[in-house]
Design a protein around this motif. Structure first.
Motif, PDB file in Angstrom:
ATOM      1  N   ARG A 138     -18.848 -82.710  20.243  1.00  0.00           N
ATOM      2  CA  ARG A 138     -17.498 -82.337  19.810  1.00  0.00           C
ATOM      3  C   ARG A 138     -17.549 -81.464  18.564  1.00  0.00           C
ATOM      4  NH1 ARG A 138     -13.606 -87.686  19.863  1.00  0.00           N
ATOM      5  NH2 ARG A 138     -13.955 -88.377  22.018  1.00  0.00           N
ATOM      6  N   LEU A 139     -18.346 -81.883  17.584  1.00  0.00           N
ATOM      7  CA  LEU A 139     -18.412 -81.152  16.323  1.00  0.00           C
ATOM      8  C   LEU A 139     -19.052 -79.785  16.501  1.00  0.00           C
ATOM      9  CD1 LEU A 139     -19.394 -84.129  14.005  1.00  0.00           C
ATOM     10  CD2 LEU A 139     -17.174 -82.976  14.109  1.00  0.00           C
ATOM     11  N   ARG A 140     -20.025 -79.682  17.393  1.00  0.00           N
ATOM     12  CA  ARG A 140     -20.610 -78.365  17.678  1.00  0.00           C
ATOM     13  C   ARG A 140     -19.575 -77.441  18.312  1.00  0.00           C
ATOM     14  NH1 ARG A 140     -25.552 -81.398  19.011  1.00  0.00           N
ATOM     15  NH2 ARG A 140     -27.142 -80.828  17.463  1.00  0.00           N
ATOM     16  N   SER A 141     -18.716 -78.000  19.149  1.00  0.00           N
ATOM     17  CA  SER A 141     -17.649 -77.189  19.750  1.00  0.00           C
ATOM     18  C   SER A 141     -16.693 -76.683  18.672  1.00  0.00           C
ATOM     19  CB  SER A 141     -16.882 -78.012  20.794  1.00  0.00           C
ATOM     20  OG  SER A 141     -17.718 -78.356  21.877  1.00  0.00           O
ATOM     21  N   GLU A 142     -16.382 -77.541  17.703  1.00  0.00           N
ATOM     22  CA  GLU A 142     -15.508 -77.137  16.611  1.00  0.00           C
ATOM     23  C   GLU A 142     -16.172 -76.039  15.768  1.00  0.00           C
ATOM     24  OE1 GLU A 142     -14.160 -80.398  14.276  1.00  0.00           O
ATOM     25  OE2 GLU A 142     -13.486 -81.563  16.012  1.00  0.00           O
ATOM     26  N   LEU A 146     -15.191 -71.915  14.829  1.00  0.00           N
ATOM     27  CA  LEU A 146     -15.191 -71.294  13.505  1.00  0.00           C
ATOM     28  C   LEU A 146     -16.063 -70.038  13.484  1.00  0.00           C
ATOM     29  CD1 LEU A 146     -15.505 -74.425  11.189  1.00  0.00           C
ATOM     30  CD2 LEU A 146     -13.466 -73.041  11.585  1.00  0.00           C
ATOM     31  N   GLU A 147     -17.159 -70.072  14.226  1.00  0.00           N
ATOM     32  CA  GLU A 147     -18.056 -68.919  14.252  1.00  0.00           C
ATOM     33  C   GLU A 147     -17.368 -67.664  14.762  1.00  0.00           C
ATOM     34  OE1 GLU A 147     -22.604 -70.096  14.930  1.00  0.00           O
ATOM     35  OE2 GLU A 147     -21.294 -70.780  16.548  1.00  0.00           O
ATOM     36  N   ASN A 148     -16.387 -67.850  15.634  1.00  0.00           N
ATOM     37  CA  ASN A 148     -15.719 -66.708  16.259  1.00  0.00           C
ATOM     38  C   ASN A 148     -14.483 -66.235  15.497  1.00  0.00           C
ATOM     39  OD1 ASN A 148     -17.540 -66.597  18.429  1.00  0.00           O
ATOM     40  ND2 ASN A 148     -16.445 -68.253  19.473  1.00  0.00           N
ATOM     41  N   LYS A 149     -14.219 -66.859  14.354  1.00  0.00           N
ATOM     42  CA  LYS A 149     -13.045 -66.488  13.578  1.00  0.00           C
ATOM     43  C   LYS A 149     -13.466 -65.697  12.328  1.00  0.00           C
ATOM     44  CE  LYS A 149     -10.009 -70.297  14.976  1.00  0.00           C
ATOM     45  NZ  LYS A 149      -9.221 -71.466  14.493  1.00  0.00           N
ATOM     46  N   VAL A 150     -12.842 -64.532  12.173  1.00  0.00           N
ATOM     47  CA  VAL A 150     -13.047 -63.731  10.962  1.00  0.00           C
ATOM     48  C   VAL A 150     -11.766 -63.824  10.155  1.00  0.00           C
ATOM     49  CG1 VAL A 150     -13.490 -61.426  10.046  1.00  0.00           C
ATOM     50  CG2 VAL A 150     -14.593 -62.170  12.173  1.00  0.00           C
ATOM     51  N   PRO A 151     -11.838 -64.112   8.842  1.00  0.00           N
ATOM     52  CA  PRO A 151     -10.621 -64.223   8.034  1.00  0.00           C
ATOM     53  C   PRO A 151      -9.700 -63.024   8.210  1.00  0.00           C
ATOM     54  CG  PRO A 151     -12.516 -64.890   6.757  1.00  0.00           C
ATOM     55  CD  PRO A 151     -13.051 -64.364   8.056  1.00  0.00           C
ATOM     56  N   ALA A 152      -8.391 -63.308   8.317  1.00  0.00           N
ATOM     57  CA  ALA A 152      -7.413 -62.262   8.629  1.00  0.00           C
ATOM     58  C   ALA A 152      -7.338 -61.178   7.571  1.00  0.00           C
ATOM     59  CB  ALA A 152      -6.039 -62.894   8.823  1.00  0.00           C
ATOM     60  N   ARG A 179     -24.571 -63.934   7.380  1.00  0.00           N
ATOM     61  CA  ARG A 179     -25.522 -64.687   6.552  1.00  0.00           C
ATOM     62  C   ARG A 179     -24.951 -66.050   6.173  1.00  0.00           C
ATOM     63  NH1 ARG A 179     -26.413 -59.643   3.992  1.00  0.00           N
ATOM     64  NH2 ARG A 179     -25.013 -60.244   2.282  1.00  0.00           N
ATOM     65  N   GLU A 180     -23.681 -66.075   5.818  1.00  0.00           N
ATOM     66  CA  GLU A 180     -23.034 -67.330   5.455  1.00  0.00           C
ATOM     67  C   GLU A 180     -22.949 -68.266   6.657  1.00  0.00           C
ATOM     68  OE1 GLU A 180     -21.316 -70.347   3.311  1.00  0.00           O
ATOM     69  OE2 GLU A 180     -22.370 -68.547   2.636  1.00  0.00           O
ATOM     70  N   LEU A 181     -22.648 -67.712   7.818  1.00  0.00           N
ATOM     71  CA  LEU A 181     -22.595 -68.521   9.033  1.00  0.00           C
ATOM     72  C   LEU A 181     -23.964 -69.128   9.340  1.00  0.00           C
ATOM     73  CD1 LEU A 181     -20.338 -66.644  11.644  1.00  0.00           C
ATOM     74  CD2 LEU A 181     -19.981 -68.921  10.670  1.00  0.00           C
ATOM     75  N   ASP A 182     -24.999 -68.318   9.187  1.00  0.00           N
ATOM     76  CA  ASP A 182     -26.354 -68.809   9.470  1.00  0.00           C
ATOM     77  C   ASP A 182     -26.722 -69.941   8.508  1.00  0.00           C
ATOM     78  OD1 ASP A 182     -28.939 -68.496  10.887  1.00  0.00           O
ATOM     79  OD2 ASP A 182     -29.653 -68.016   8.868  1.00  0.00           O
ATOM     80  N   ARG A 183     -26.384 -69.765   7.225  1.00  0.00           N
ATOM     81  CA  ARG A 183     -26.654 -70.815   6.243  1.00  0.00           C
ATOM     82  C   ARG A 183     -25.872 -72.077   6.571  1.00  0.00           C
ATOM     83  NH1 ARG A 183     -24.417 -73.273   2.274  1.00  0.00           N
ATOM     84  NH2 ARG A 183     -22.488 -72.066   2.491  1.00  0.00           N
ATOM     85  N   SER A 184     -24.589 -71.905   6.916  1.00  0.00           N
ATOM     86  CA  SER A 184     -23.734 -73.053   7.241  1.00  0.00           C
ATOM     87  C   SER A 184     -24.205 -73.753   8.509  1.00  0.00           C
ATOM     88  CB  SER A 184     -22.285 -72.587   7.420  1.00  0.00           C
ATOM     89  OG  SER A 184     -21.778 -72.039   6.228  1.00  0.00           O
ATOM     90  N   ARG A 185     -24.660 -72.968   9.480  1.00  0.00           N
ATOM     91  CA  ARG A 185     -25.147 -73.545  10.733  1.00  0.00           C
ATOM     92  C   ARG A 185     -26.360 -74.429  10.488  1.00  0.00           C
ATOM     93  NH1 ARG A 185     -26.389 -69.236  12.948  1.00  0.00           N
ATOM     94  NH2 ARG A 185     -24.348 -68.693  13.813  1.00  0.00           N
ATOM     95  N   LYS A 186     -27.270 -73.975   9.634  1.00  0.00           N
ATOM     96  CA  LYS A 186     -28.471 -74.763   9.331  1.00  0.00           C
ATOM     97  C   LYS A 186     -28.092 -76.062   8.609  1.00  0.00           C
ATOM     98  CE  LYS A 186     -31.613 -70.811   9.156  1.00  0.00           C
ATOM     99  NZ  LYS A 186     -32.421 -69.915   8.302  1.00  0.00           N
ATOM    100  N   GLU A 187     -27.164 -75.966   7.657  1.00  0.00           N
ATOM    101  CA  GLU A 187     -26.702 -77.167   6.950  1.00  0.00           C
ATOM    102  C   GLU A 187     -26.009 -78.125   7.913  1.00  0.00           C
ATOM    103  OE1 GLU A 187     -24.242 -76.210   3.649  1.00  0.00           O
ATOM    104  OE2 GLU A 187     -25.871 -75.339   2.449  1.00  0.00           O
ATOM    105  N   PHE A 188     -25.223 -77.547   8.810  1.00  0.00           N
ATOM    106  CA  PHE A 188     -24.486 -78.343   9.792  1.00  0.00           C
ATOM    107  C   PHE A 188     -25.449 -79.106  10.706  1.00  0.00           C
ATOM    108  CE2 PHE A 188     -22.527 -78.374  14.095  1.00  0.00           C
ATOM    109  CZ  PHE A 188     -21.488 -79.275  13.851  1.00  0.00           C
TER     110      PHE A 188
END
Length: 243
Positions: A138-142, A146-152, A179-188
């Motif tokens: 479930r959390l991976r789906s969430e 987020l990975e597909n959203k770019v701030p408006a 880069r931030e996504l990759d860092r967050s993904r590893k932490e996640f």
């Protein structure tokens, strides 16, 4: 004699109505859970409403995200969240949520003080290993959402609306974003690797129709974040109604 038998029959009928044993006395709590899930899967159209909230270790909780919607043709979900957004909070598809509760269940028991002649209430305790697996998915789906959203208000998002804007800024922003996504993904993923889950659900079932009336799922997560222990909780409540 006939009058006495009539009184006995009447008393027995009343006892059956009050206890609900005409419908579920010979079924175990897990059987009732399974029957309610399969029963809902066979319903062509129904409505639902509820909310989900996230709590922190400090005891503070987020404002519940309320939702309501309908299901048609068994699995076509139409939902609205509070504020009008046409997007269901992640993991709250009604039937999938019930399927997960059944899949995770290690123990199910009747709650006598909450049950009556119209409904049976079950308390369902999840197997920790199965719950961790379900919740990791479930959390991976969430996270994928987020990975597909770019701030408006980002340069990358603005560039989509302005064909004359230089592509240099969006490209630089995208690189920083990735880069931030990759860092967050590893932490996640590191967090998930240490996560333990305790989950209990309370399910009310219509004794006559053997269909779910309401479900409340309470889950506690314990994990390590940056080498430190952390704890969160999530509560989802949902009510079912035939329109």
């Amino acid at each position: 004699m006939n009058k006495s038998m009539g009184r006995i029959a009447g008393a027995c009928g009343l006892a059956l109505a009050l206890s609900g044993c005409a419908h579920d006395a010979n079924r175990s709590p897990k059987e009732l859970l399974s029957l309610s899930v399969s029963g809902l899967s066979g319903v062509d159209r129904y409505a639902f409403s509820g909310d989900t909230a996230i709590g922190a270790a400090s005891g503070t909780a987020s404002r519940p995200a309320a939702f309501r919607g309908t299901v048609q043709h068994h699995d076509q979900v139409s939902v609205q969240t509070e504020g009008g957004a046409d997007e269901m909070p992640a993991g709250v598809h009604p039937l999938r949520l019930l399927n997960d509760v059944e899949r995770m269940a290690a123990r199910a028991e009747v709650v006598p003080e909450a049950s009556n002649g119209q409904r049976t209430v079950l308390r369902i305790t999840a197997d920790p290993a199965k719950a961790a697996k379900v919740w990791s998915n479930r959390l991976r789906s969430e996270f994928a959402l987020l990975e597909n959203k770019v701030p408006a208000n980002s340069p990358a998002a603005s560039a989509r609306d302005d064909g004359t804007r230089s592509q240099a800024k969006p490209s630089a922003f995208r690189e920083a974003w990735d880069r931030e996504l990759d860092r967050s993904r590893k932490e996640f993923e590191a967090m998930l690797s240490t996560m333990s889950v305790r989950s209990t659900s309370t399910l009310a079932i219509d004794r006559k129709k053997l269909l779910p009336l309401s479900l409340e799922e309470r889950t506690e997560f314990r994990y390590e974040a940056n080498g430190k222990p952390a704890r969160e909780s999530r509560t989802t409540r949902i009510a079912f109604k035939r329109p």
